[in-house]
Design an enzyme around this catalytic site. Structure first.
Site, PDB file in Angstrom:
ATOM      1  N   LYS A 186      38.747  34.065  38.835  1.00 13.84           N
ATOM      2  CA  LYS A 186      39.153  33.132  39.703  1.00 13.84           C
ATOM      3  C   LYS A 186      37.617  32.402  40.415  1.00 13.84           C
ATOM      4  O   LYS A 186      36.477  32.731  40.149  1.00 13.84           O
ATOM      5  CB  LYS A 186      39.877  33.844  40.942  1.00 13.84           C
ATOM      6  CG  LYS A 186      41.091  34.564  40.312  1.00 13.84           C
ATOM      7  CD  LYS A 186      42.351  33.273  40.114  1.00 13.84           C
ATOM      8  CE  LYS A 186      43.254  33.653  39.177  1.00 13.84           C
ATOM      9  NZ  LYS A 186      44.137  34.564  39.809  1.00 13.84           N
TER      10      LYS A 186
HETATM   11  C1  LIG Z   1      45.523  35.208  39.578  1.00  9.05           C
HETATM   12  C2  LIG Z   1      46.895  35.101  40.199  1.00  9.05           C
HETATM   13  C3  LIG Z   1      47.753  35.911  41.005  1.00  9.05           C
HETATM   14  C4  LIG Z   1      47.354  37.190  41.292  1.00  9.05           C
HETATM   15  O1  LIG Z   1      45.879  37.409  41.572  1.00  9.05           O
HETATM   16  P1  LIG Z   1      45.462  39.067  41.433  1.00  9.05           P
HETATM   17  O2  LIG Z   1      44.288  39.134  42.544  1.00  9.05           O
HETATM   18  O3  LIG Z   1      44.955  39.290  40.096  1.00  9.05           O
HETATM   19  O4  LIG Z   1      46.502  39.956  41.946  1.00  9.05           O
HETATM   20  C5  LIG Z   1      48.745  35.334  41.753  1.00  9.05           C
HETATM   21  N1  LIG Z   1      49.073  33.945  41.702  1.00  9.05           N
HETATM   22  C6  LIG Z   1      48.532  33.238  40.695  1.00  9.05           C
HETATM   23  C7  LIG Z   1      48.869  31.919  40.580  1.00  9.05           C
HETATM   24  C8  LIG Z   1      47.454  33.824  39.900  1.00  9.05           C
HETATM   25  O5  LIG Z   1      46.726  32.855  39.026  1.00  9.05           O
END
Ligand SMILES: *Cc1c(COP(=O)(O)O)cnc(C)c1O
Length: 388
Positions: A186
């Site tokens: 991310k």
């Molecule tokens: C990555 C992601 C999540 C979850 O994030 P985590 O930190 O791994 O729990 C939720 N929604 C979307 C759209 C994502 O891409």
């Protein structure tokens, strides 16, 4: 094909000496669980987003979960979201005892279609959970208008959108709650981690309890000088708190966020310039009233003009040692959600049609010019070679 000895990973976190220094300092400090680094990271997150409260947790999934709980969902309530998302963002609705209801997307942006949300509002609807696909904010003007009209809460899944803006305001702060992800690919990372943001004092306090066992104070406050051994559990909570070791990474990462987005945007621009001139592939469409955070660079293959499909295209990229991904396999195409919610293929045609065409290409701050050119050349050659 272009040069054969280049490899391009799908993503690589942008970790430097700053992160290593912060983590080392934290390890040496002797305080490893939720403490001063978490507090500092939360202050920085709140300040960056111009929002009153940031509550860190161990994932964005947890952040969405405590946001939904703090919004007071009851059993049988419905939450409207998108079928083009990550599974855990749907699971949290079930964790909170509510039922997910899906509204189809707009294929151009991959974001939920506000008109389709309106069609799905029922007497049981309690909240809308828009997700800012790839880092481009949804049409929040339209979403908030629907929410106001039906007295619904808005919980933004801003997992892709830390640093993105809609009409000058940060994504994640446009509704009642916003959730960010610090998963390694991310926009910023803490290894694993997430945060919920809100301007609501009471909800923030509630989320602080929910993330730490339903206890009214966290460990740091309890043992800090004036603190006492006493604590009280006032409700069912979770063990979602973030460690100071991970928050230390976040403290260094958030200072680099805007720079990281600028670098990503530059690469995206270069990709888009090349692909917009090419028949057979469409670069991502970017709206005028947003700042894109460029978590993902998603192209759409114009499959009707090509002899090969998306899957074969990915196989070719793999042979050329270019990492890529597909975001996302539609929720209603997974067997669990089909069984659990009576979903089936064909229910969300725009999501399905888009799914058959999308590929997420490598995009991260450490991507070199040479790697970017190699991706452009490889994709362009594949398109030309396989055009009908
Ligand atoms: C990555 C992601 C999540 C979850 O994030 P985590 O930190 O791994 O729990 C939720 N929604 C979307 C759209 C994502 O891409």
């Amino acid at each position: 094909m272009a040069e054969k000895n280049i490899e391009v990973p799908f993503c690589k976190p942008w970790i430097g000496e700053e992160e290593i220094k912060e983590v080392t300092e934290t390890l040496k400090s002797g305080w490893l669980t939720t403490g001063p680094k978490v507090k500092l990271f939360e202050e920085k997150l709140a300040k960056y987003n111009k929002v009153k409260h940031a509550v860190t947790v161990d994932s964005c999934t947890a952040a969405l979960h405590i946001s939904l709980l703090a919004s007071g969902l009851k059993k049988g309530d419905e939450v409207i979201t998108t079928p083009s998302t990550f599974c855990s963002a749907v699971n949290v609705i079930s964790y909170a005892g509510a039922k997910p209801v899906f509204a189809d997307i707009k294929p151009k942006t991959g974001n939920v279609d506000a008109e389709k949300i309106t069609e799905k509002v029922s007497g049981k609807t309690k909240a809308i959970m828009p997700m800012h696909y790839a880092g481009q904010p949804c049409d929040m003007g339209a979403v908030n208008k629907i929410a106001e009209g039906h007295n619904l809460l808005v919980v933004e899944d801003a997992a892709h959108a830390l640093g993105a803006e809609y009409r000058g305001q940060k994504a994640g702060t446009l509704g009642d709650f916003g959730a960010y992800s610090f998963y390694p690919i991310k926009n910023i990372t803490t290894g694993e981690g997430g945060a919920a943001v809100t301007n609501d004092d009471e909800a923030a306090e509630q989320m602080m309890k929910l993330r730490y066992c339903g206890i009214d104070k966290d460990g740091w406050k309890r043992y800090k000088g004036t603190g006492s051994w006493y604590y009280e559990v006032t409700q069912l909570g979770y063990k979602y708190n973030m460690s100071d070791v991970l928050a230390a990474i976040g403290v260094a990462q958030i200072d680099k966020l805007d720079k990281s987005i600028d670098i990503r945007a530059k690469t995206a621009k270069k990709y888009s310039k090349a692909f917009s001139e090419l028949e057979g592939i469409s670069p991502p469409f970017v709206k005028k009233d947003v700042k894109h955070s460029w978590h993902l660079y998603v192209v759409q293959l114009e499959t009707e003009k090509l002899k090969i499909g998306r899957n074969e295209f990915i196989e070719e990229l793999k042979k050329a040692k270019i990492g890529c991904s597909v975001n996302f396999i539609p929720i209603h195409c997974h067997s669990y959600y089909q069984k659990e919610f009576g979903l089936r293929k064909g229910m969300f045609p725009e999501t399905e049609k888009t799914f058959e065409r999308i590929i997420s290409l490598p995009l991260f701050p450490g991507l070199t010019e040479q790697q970017t050119d190699y991706v452009i050349e490889t994709v362009s050659e594949l398109i030309k070679k396989n055009r009908r």
